[in-house]
Design a protein around this motif. Structure first.
Motif, PDB file in Angstrom:
ATOM      1  N   TRP A 102      36.050  33.864  -2.512  1.00 36.70           N
ATOM      2  CA  TRP A 102      34.750  32.081  -2.775  1.00 36.70           C
ATOM      3  C   TRP A 102      34.435  31.185  -1.096  1.00 36.70           C
ATOM      4  CZ3 TRP A 102      37.435  33.525  -7.428  1.00 36.70           C
ATOM      5  CH2 TRP A 102      39.275  33.757  -6.370  1.00 36.70           C
ATOM      6  N   CYS A 103      35.640  31.313  -0.599  1.00 30.43           N
ATOM      7  CA  CYS A 103      35.967  29.324   0.198  1.00 30.43           C
ATOM      8  C   CYS A 103      35.307  30.152   1.389  1.00 30.43           C
ATOM      9  CB  CYS A 103      38.019  29.235   0.191  1.00 30.43           C
ATOM     10  SG  CYS A 103      38.261  29.375  -0.863  1.00 30.43           S
ATOM     11  N   GLN A 104      34.576  31.226   1.460  1.00 28.09           N
ATOM     12  CA  GLN A 104      34.387  31.400   2.555  1.00 28.09           C
ATOM     13  C   GLN A 104      32.783  31.554   3.016  1.00 28.09           C
ATOM     14  OE1 GLN A 104      35.537  35.415   3.956  1.00 28.09           O
ATOM     15  NE2 GLN A 104      38.054  34.970   3.860  1.00 28.09           N
ATOM     16  N   LEU A 127      25.219  18.966  -1.774  1.00 25.66           N
ATOM     17  CA  LEU A 127      25.957  19.926  -1.866  1.00 25.66           C
ATOM     18  C   LEU A 127      24.732  21.087  -1.304  1.00 25.66           C
ATOM     19  CD1 LEU A 127      29.198  19.080  -3.548  1.00 25.66           C
ATOM     20  CD2 LEU A 127      28.406  17.589  -1.668  1.00 25.66           C
ATOM     21  N   LEU A 128      25.532  21.148  -0.545  1.00 25.33           N
ATOM     22  CA  LEU A 128      25.005  22.703   0.236  1.00 25.33           C
ATOM     23  C   LEU A 128      25.869  23.589   0.741  1.00 25.33           C
ATOM     24  CD1 LEU A 128      22.686  20.946   3.495  1.00 25.33           C
ATOM     25  CD2 LEU A 128      21.628  21.558   0.904  1.00 25.33           C
ATOM     26  N   VAL A 129      26.022  25.364   0.617  1.00 20.38           N
ATOM     27  CA  VAL A 129      26.893  25.953   0.759  1.00 20.38           C
ATOM     28  C   VAL A 129      25.368  26.577   0.945  1.00 20.38           C
ATOM     29  CG1 VAL A 129      27.767  27.787  -0.473  1.00 20.38           C
ATOM     30  CG2 VAL A 129      27.791  25.405  -1.242  1.00 20.38           C
ATOM     31  N   ASN A 130      25.815  27.640   2.253  1.00 19.76           N
ATOM     32  CA  ASN A 130      25.464  28.191   3.391  1.00 19.76           C
ATOM     33  C   ASN A 130      23.995  27.582   3.696  1.00 19.76           C
ATOM     34  OD1 ASN A 130      27.975  29.767   3.869  1.00 19.76           O
ATOM     35  ND2 ASN A 130      26.952  31.012   1.446  1.00 19.76           N
ATOM     36  N   GLY A 131      23.968  26.534   3.867  1.00 22.25           N
ATOM     37  CA  GLY A 131      21.784  25.490   3.564  1.00 22.25           C
ATOM     38  C   GLY A 131      21.106  25.804   2.077  1.00 22.25           C
ATOM     39  N   LEU A 132      22.422  25.996   1.830  1.00 25.05           N
ATOM     40  CA  LEU A 132      21.042  26.161   0.020  1.00 25.05           C
ATOM     41  C   LEU A 132      21.688  24.846  -1.425  1.00 25.05           C
ATOM     42  CD1 LEU A 132      20.742  29.847  -0.485  1.00 25.05           C
ATOM     43  CD2 LEU A 132      19.085  28.351  -0.799  1.00 25.05           C
ATOM     44  N   PRO A 133      20.715  24.587  -1.582  1.00 22.98           N
ATOM     45  CA  PRO A 133      21.433  22.909  -2.466  1.00 22.98           C
ATOM     46  C   PRO A 133      21.643  23.596  -3.807  1.00 22.98           C
ATOM     47  CG  PRO A 133      19.406  23.143  -2.080  1.00 22.98           C
ATOM     48  CD  PRO A 133      19.549  24.138  -1.325  1.00 22.98           C
ATOM     49  N   LEU A 134      23.712  24.051  -3.815  1.00 17.50           N
ATOM     50  CA  LEU A 134      23.887  24.625  -4.661  1.00 17.50           C
ATOM     51  C   LEU A 134      24.431  23.566  -5.437  1.00 17.50           C
ATOM     52  CD1 LEU A 134      25.201  27.495  -3.774  1.00 17.50           C
ATOM     53  CD2 LEU A 134      23.644  26.777  -4.646  1.00 17.50           C
ATOM     54  N   VAL A 135      25.005  22.523  -5.296  1.00 19.09           N
ATOM     55  CA  VAL A 135      25.362  20.589  -6.366  1.00 19.09           C
ATOM     56  C   VAL A 135      24.436  19.786  -6.090  1.00 19.09           C
ATOM     57  CG1 VAL A 135      26.998  19.354  -7.005  1.00 19.09           C
ATOM     58  CG2 VAL A 135      27.344  22.176  -6.132  1.00 19.09           C
ATOM     59  N   GLN A 136      24.111  19.251  -7.221  1.00 17.98           N
ATOM     60  CA  GLN A 136      22.965  18.070  -7.073  1.00 17.98           C
ATOM     61  C   GLN A 136      24.026  16.808  -7.342  1.00 17.98           C
ATOM     62  OE1 GLN A 136      20.747  17.184  -4.986  1.00 17.98           O
ATOM     63  NE2 GLN A 136      20.713  15.040  -5.358  1.00 17.98           N
ATOM     64  N   ILE A 137      24.021  15.168  -6.804  1.00 14.45           N
ATOM     65  CA  ILE A 137      24.998  14.639  -7.328  1.00 14.45           C
ATOM     66  C   ILE A 137      24.172  13.298  -7.415  1.00 14.45           C
ATOM     67  CG2 ILE A 137      27.167  13.066  -7.394  1.00 14.45           C
ATOM     68  CD1 ILE A 137      28.310  16.139  -5.253  1.00 14.45           C
ATOM     69  N   GLU A 138      24.463  12.863  -8.685  1.00 12.42           N
ATOM     70  CA  GLU A 138      23.467  11.551  -9.316  1.00 12.42           C
ATOM     71  C   GLU A 138      24.829  10.631  -9.495  1.00 12.42           C
ATOM     72  OE1 GLU A 138      19.661  10.687  -8.348  1.00 12.42           O
ATOM     73  OE2 GLU A 138      19.927  13.337  -6.937  1.00 12.42           O
ATOM     74  N   LEU A 139      23.991   8.905  -8.319  1.00 12.32           N
ATOM     75  CA  LEU A 139      24.826   8.283  -9.039  1.00 12.32           C
ATOM     76  C   LEU A 139      23.967   6.573  -8.961  1.00 12.32           C
ATOM     77  CD1 LEU A 139      26.360   8.461  -5.549  1.00 12.32           C
ATOM     78  CD2 LEU A 139      27.884   9.038  -7.695  1.00 12.32           C
ATOM     79  N   LYS A 140      24.609   6.550 -10.208  1.00 12.70           N
ATOM     80  CA  LYS A 140      24.098   5.313 -10.781  1.00 12.70           C
ATOM     81  C   LYS A 140      24.764   4.319 -10.776  1.00 12.70           C
ATOM     82  CE  LYS A 140      20.230   6.161 -13.002  1.00 12.70           C
ATOM     83  NZ  LYS A 140      19.271   5.652 -12.137  1.00 12.70           N
ATOM     84  N   ARG A 141      24.760   3.104 -10.183  1.00 17.47           N
ATOM     85  CA  ARG A 141      25.640   2.023 -10.345  1.00 17.47           C
ATOM     86  C   ARG A 141      26.979   1.700 -10.882  1.00 17.47           C
ATOM     87  NH1 ARG A 141      21.732  -1.389 -11.460  1.00 17.47           N
ATOM     88  NH2 ARG A 141      21.977  -2.904 -12.547  1.00 17.47           N
ATOM     89  N   LEU A 218      35.335  19.192  -6.485  1.00 16.36           N
ATOM     90  CA  LEU A 218      34.721  18.985  -5.761  1.00 16.36           C
ATOM     91  C   LEU A 218      34.598  19.730  -4.013  1.00 16.36           C
ATOM     92  CD1 LEU A 218      31.874  15.838  -5.574  1.00 16.36           C
ATOM     93  CD2 LEU A 218      31.749  18.327  -7.066  1.00 16.36           C
ATOM     94  N   GLU A 219      36.412  19.881  -4.516  1.00 15.66           N
ATOM     95  CA  GLU A 219      37.229  20.281  -2.576  1.00 15.66           C
ATOM     96  C   GLU A 219      36.171  21.924  -2.856  1.00 15.66           C
ATOM     97  OE1 GLU A 219      39.399  23.118  -1.003  1.00 15.66           O
ATOM     98  OE2 GLU A 219      39.350  23.061  -2.962  1.00 15.66           O
ATOM     99  N   LYS A 220      36.561  21.880  -1.462  1.00 15.45           N
ATOM    100  CA  LYS A 220      35.149  23.229  -1.887  1.00 15.45           C
ATOM    101  C   LYS A 220      35.534  24.433  -2.395  1.00 15.45           C
ATOM    102  CE  LYS A 220      36.132  23.160   3.072  1.00 15.45           C
ATOM    103  NZ  LYS A 220      36.398  24.001   4.188  1.00 15.45           N
ATOM    104  N   CYS A 221      36.835  24.869  -2.492  1.00 17.98           N
ATOM    105  CA  CYS A 221      37.177  26.256  -2.732  1.00 17.98           C
ATOM    106  C   CYS A 221      37.151  26.207  -4.429  1.00 17.98           C
ATOM    107  CB  CYS A 221      38.947  26.478  -2.343  1.00 17.98           C
ATOM    108  SG  CYS A 221      38.865  27.353  -0.754  1.00 17.98           S
ATOM    109  N   SER A 224      33.477  26.141  -5.168  1.00 17.76           N
ATOM    110  CA  SER A 224      32.640  27.412  -4.800  1.00 17.76           C
ATOM    111  C   SER A 224      33.297  28.387  -6.229  1.00 17.76           C
ATOM    112  CB  SER A 224      33.409  27.512  -3.761  1.00 17.76           C
ATOM    113  OG  SER A 224      33.363  27.101  -2.300  1.00 17.76           O
ATOM    114  N   LYS A 225      34.764  28.317  -6.390  1.00 23.02           N
ATOM    115  CA  LYS A 225      35.255  29.323  -7.792  1.00 23.02           C
ATOM    116  C   LYS A 225      33.983  29.157  -9.052  1.00 23.02           C
ATOM    117  CE  LYS A 225      39.596  30.407  -9.788  1.00 23.02           C
ATOM    118  NZ  LYS A 225      41.276  29.980  -9.476  1.00 23.02           N
ATOM    119  N   MET A 226      34.182  28.136  -9.560  1.00 26.69           N
ATOM    120  CA  MET A 226      33.438  28.139 -10.442  1.00 26.69           C
ATOM    121  C   MET A 226      31.958  27.974 -10.129  1.00 26.69           C
ATOM    122  SD  MET A 226      35.508  25.469 -12.191  1.00 26.69           S
ATOM    123  CE  MET A 226      34.227  25.371 -13.825  1.00 26.69           C
ATOM    124  N   MET A 227      31.320  28.534  -8.883  1.00 31.92           N
ATOM    125  CA  MET A 227      29.696  28.303  -9.007  1.00 31.92           C
ATOM    126  C   MET A 227      30.439  29.830  -8.997  1.00 31.92           C
ATOM    127  SD  MET A 227      28.022  25.890  -6.256  1.00 31.92           S
ATOM    128  CE  MET A 227      29.072  25.391  -5.168  1.00 31.92           C
TER     129      MET A 227
END
Length: 953
Positions: A102-104, A127-141, A218-221, A224-227
């Motif tokens: 999953w790290c590759q 966050l895009l993995v191989n170009g696909l949006p797989l993680v979306q982060i929404e922020l509030k102040r 959110l560390e890459k590996c 990816s392992k979670m997904m």
């Protein structure tokens, strides 16, 4: 500047800091302003990941392949390879995400992607993995609620995630944060904010700060392992589920044990925390290990009610059939099936009976992993010995919410063996205090009813006990049982929020149960209540819980008529008559004439309790363990319980559901206070009581009065709400009154509750509630504005306002009571009616209609009995007129509109704007379609809410 005087970090600053941190973690930043750039980047990244170059025509094939199905189906597409037919006719298998290694994968981060659907939306960090949006982060102040970010994502899902090629429907995980608090959850629109989670370390310490969360989760590996490994595709509900941190650590611990040792172990995860999902995921990962021959997931048959059967078979089709068919299990063990889900009973038969020895013999030396769900079961003792005697290399792991320790082992239980004796080391622990802190389960509100001291020192007396006397004659006296029955009838609606939730009543034995059931039934026939009471029990010998040793010994429903077992004829006849009552109530045909029919009855009761079709389930032991029903919120107890049996029984009530379900209610008619304190200390720690049990009534009164003082500081009078100048002021009022709603929601479950105890009287509460709903209506009607309101994503928690008993039928009864009253009384009653309507989220859309009926039609009605018919006729006339007006104003075909409405009522899906355009008589110009169709759609949905939802019969 001091820390206290600092200006809260802006959303933009939070976003910039996160992107910088992600770049240090190995993500490449890419600017993607719109969908065209998203697709272009996707092509480049897929080429890089698959080490190939695609022509434009080939990439169009890929886009077409990706643009199919809903979120669940796309999650499958993401995990499958695509067979691409290349321009030269050759086939190429395209990989969208590498799951085994999953790290590759290729990792990028972008921000402020703009997608236009129903509305134009810009997303914070992607966050895009191989170009696909797989993680979306929404922020509030900082300072804003996380729930606002959650609601914002829900808005994006409605408005734009599905736009064009719907690439954002490939998102697997959402992350929401205000910098201080950060949570994650799977892309599943069916879940509420209650199904969002903090990440934590292995010792269950929550990780809330965004920078720390990003570094770890959110560390890459890791992400990816979670997904790849820790998202579950639930085939039954067609949804994505992601494991919580304690579930993740439990699976990891077992996998490590299997990889590096032959030792056993057990997982202690508190009741209600999702052990079955954890153990399923464990089994799924273990079966992919090359050195493992088979993985056997073993459950007790008594837990295999309808829903569990459905869940298990969706995971491994046909593995659970709820029968004694052991031959199918033996065939699976002999065949190629690597993961087998079976019952304790069938496994025991397979290794014990001589007729299966030949088929089972080759398995003796194979490496087989056994995973036991709810491993504290008493029956497991003998089976445990037989497994060790039969298999030469078994490795066993148990899951339990209530382990057996030296302190709570039954005196006669398998030579006093504890969970550790059976399974070895504890591999991970997540106790009830952890779960309550994380809001994964609810606290308990415990009331001791009778001449017993409550935890707050007060008395809640209905004179059902003689202090110091605990004889069977007294405990089963008709006077006492009737008093308790009357108490339950009088308080059940209060405990269950007007029967919006359900209850269970556990009693000491079948003889007592039959007396209680007969009392409930007699009082129902006498018109004293309308509660739907159902019951189930074993009619075998030795039915009483004589020693209450902490173990709840459920009788297997399929063994109810086992050969050679002594059957109590009297109680069987009683049960047969109770099942006849059930059949009459629900139109079913169950009986005790054979074990399968009784088993089907057992399953049906479980279904109906979950569906809120049973108000009170009356039991001795059945359903007190392993039964999961989130709508069940109240447990009445007239039974001696202790240790794990007590906590298991109480825990039927504390599953998370929604805002209205604020705690599990326990009503004890016996003095179980010491037993409760001892159980809490045993399964958490001696100081955990305040964490597990809600505060006493007086504390909530104090909290309410403080919250009311806060409200007065914002809006000193009801009319001053209208004078609030800015949206920030309105937001302060909304949050202040919402806190009052939450506190009142808890207060109303106490038998002692009265507005007289509060600083705010009921009329003021109702008046402020109307203003609160006015603001909700304002926000709802402003959704067409280009500028997004800061109030748009605030959760008004309307479920805390709606009361099931205040419906159109109830209002009609009040209208009928107006007839024959003098003018002053009628005027006051009219105000009461209109206030009730204005104060209910579901009814306020009908206020003008009801007011018009009172003023114009009611005076023409001659007598009270004629009011319902007159109101229904009036309602139909107004309904037809309103629909005709909408069709005329919006250029709509009435028949097409009725079809749209019927489809919506059947599917519960809002019509698409294109469908509204198709219903127009004259199609508007392209530039006008979006605005005109949305306006017409809003009117149609408003019509449905006003005239159809909760309409008079």
């Amino acid at each position: 500047m001091s820390q206290a005087g600092k200006v809260p970090q802006s959303e933009q600053a939070l976003e910039n800091a996160l992107i910088e941190q992600l770049e240090t973690l190995g993500y490449s930043y890419v600017s993607i302003p719109d969908e065209a750039a998203l697709k272009s980047n996707l092509k480049t990244q897929l080429e890089k990941h698959n080490e190939i170059t695609f022509s434009d025509a080939e990439f169009q094939q890929i886009l077409h392949h990706l643009d199919k199905g809903n979120v669940f189906e796309r999650a499958k597409t993401l995990r499958d390879k695509m067979c691409l037919t290349r321009d030269n006719g050759e086939s190429f298998y395209l990989n969208f995400m590498e799951q085994d290694e999953w790290c590759q994968n290729e990792y990028q981060v972008t921000n402020q992607v703009t997608i236009e659907g129903s509305y134009k939306n810009r997303y914070d960090v992607t966050l895009l993995v191989n170009g696909l949006p797989l993680v979306q982060i929404e922020l509030k102040r900082r300072g804003l609620e996380l729930k606002e970010a959650f609601n914002q994502i829900n808005r994006y899902q409605r408005h734009s995630f599905g736009a064009s090629h719907g690439l954002f429907q490939y998102v697997q995980l959402f992350v929401i944060s205000n910098g201080v608090n950060t949570k994650y959850y799977a892309n599943n629109r069916k879940q509420s904010f209650k199904q969002t989670f903090y990440w934590a370390d292995e010792d269950n310490h929550p990780i809330k700060r965004l920078d720390v969360f990003a570094k770890i989760f959110l560390e890459k590996c890791q992400v990816s392992k979670m997904m790849s490994k820790y998202i579950v595709l639930n085939e039954t509900d067609k949804i994505l589920m992601v494991l919580r941190p304690y579930q993740y650590y439990a699976v990891e611990a077992i996998v490590e044990k299997v990889k590096h040792s032959r030792k056993n172990g057990y997982i202690w995860h508190t009741t209600g925390s999702g052990k079955t999902l954890t153990s399923f995921k464990t089994a799924q990962i273990l079966m992919d290990l090359p050195k493992v021959h088979k993985v056997m997931f073993v459950v007790d048959r008594k837990d295999l009610d309808y829903q569990t059967n459905k869940e298990f078979n969706s995971f491994s089709k046909g593995s659970v059939d709820g029968t004694n068919n052991t031959k199918a299990l033996v065939n699976q063990l002999s065949g190629d099936t690597k993961l087998i889900v079976t019952t304790l009973q069938k496994l025991n038969t397979a290794i014990s009976k001589s007729r299966y020895q030949k088929a089972m013999e080759p398995l003796k030396d194979k490496r087989i992993i056994f995973i036991f769900d709810e491993c504290h079961r008493s029956q497991f003792g003998d089976t445990h010995k037989r497994i060790n005697a039969f298999f030469n290399k078994p490795q066993m792991f148990g899951f339990t919410g209530t382990p057996i320790f030296a302190d709570n082992v039954a005196k006669n239980q398998h030579g006093k063996r504890t969970t550790k004796d059976l399974f070895g080391d504890q591999l991970h622990k997540y106790v009830i205090t952890d779960a309550i802190r994380d809001e994964n389960v609810l606290k308990f509100s415990i009331e001791y009813v009778g001449r017993y001291k409550q935890k707050d020192g007060s008395q809640n007396s209905i004179d059902i006990e003689v202090e110091g006397v605990d004889t069977r004659e007294l405990m089963e006296s008709p006077y006492r049982l009737e008093k308790i029955t009357d108490y339950i009838i009088a308080n059940h609606a209060r405990k269950t929020h007007s029967r919006d939730f359900t209850g269970m009543f556990c009693v000491s034995g079948v003889d007592v149960l039959t007396k209680y059931y007969d009392l409930f039934q007699a009082k129902k026939e006498a018109g004293e209540h309308k509660l739907r009471v159902a019951t189930i029990f074993s009619y075998t010998a030795n039915e009483d819980d004589k020693d209450a040793d902490g173990l709840i010994e459920e009788i297997d429903p399929l063994d109810g008529l086992s050969e050679g077992r002594t059957v109590n004829k009297h109680t069987r006849d009683k049960l047969e008559s109770y099942i006849a009552d059930y059949n009459k109530m629900y139109g079913t045909k169950f009986s005790t004439k054979d074990s399968q029919s009784f088993y089907n009855y057992y399953n049906d009761i479980g279904k109906r309790v979950r569906a809120r079709e049973v108000d009170i389930l009356l039991v001795v032991n059945m359903f007190l363990t392993g039964f999961d029903s989130p709508p069940l919120n109240t447990m009445y107890v007239d039974k001696n319980l202790k240790h794990h049996g007590l906590l298991q029984a109480y825990s039927r009530t504390n599953r998370i559901l929604n805002e209205k379900k604020s705690q599990g209610n326990i009503v004890c008619f016996r003095n179980l206070k010491k037993a409760t304190d001892d159980a809490i200390a045993l399964f958490s720690n001696k100081d955990a009581k305040e964490t597990i049990i809600v505060a006493p009534y007086e504390d909530y009164v104090t909290h309410f009065n403080k919250a009311f003082s806060t409200l007065l500081g914002i809006a000193p009078t009801v009319d001053s709400v209208d004078a609030l100048v800015t949206e920030d002021d309105e937001l302060l009022f909304i949050k202040a009154f919402r806190e009052l709603l939450r506190l009142r929601n808890v207060l109303t479950t106490f038998a002692d509750f009265s507005f007289a105890d509060l600083a705010m009287n009921e009329q003021s509460f109702n008046d402020y509630r109307s203003k609160y709903l006015d603001l909700y209506d304002k926000v709802k009607s402003n959704t067409q504005k280009e500028k997004v309101s800061i109030l748009e994503d605030v959760d008004f928690e309307l479920e805390l306002i709606h009361r099931d008993e205040i419906n159109v039928a109830y209002i009609m009864k009040l209208l009928a009571q107006l007839k024959g009253q003098d003018d002053d009384t009628a005027t006051k009653q009219r105000k009461v009616i209109l206030d009730l309507v204005a104060g209910d989220a579901h009814l306020r859309s009908k206020r003008k209609l009801i007011e018009k009926f009172i003023l114009e039609n009611l005076p023409k009605v001659t007598h009270a009995d004629a009011v319902p018919e007159a109101f229904s006729e009036y309602w139909d006339e107004e309904k037809q007129a309103a629909l005709a007006t909408i069709c005329e104003e919006e250029n709509l075909n009435p028949e097409r509109v009725e079809t749209l409405i019927n489809q919506h009522l059947f599917t519960e899906i809002t019509p698409l704007r294109d469908e509204v355009v198709a219903a127009m008589v004259n199609k508007p110009k392209l530039l006008q379609r979006k605005t005109l169709a949305q306006r017409a759609l809003d009117k149609i949905m408003g019509f449905v809410e006003t005239f159809i939802i909760d309409a008079p019969d």
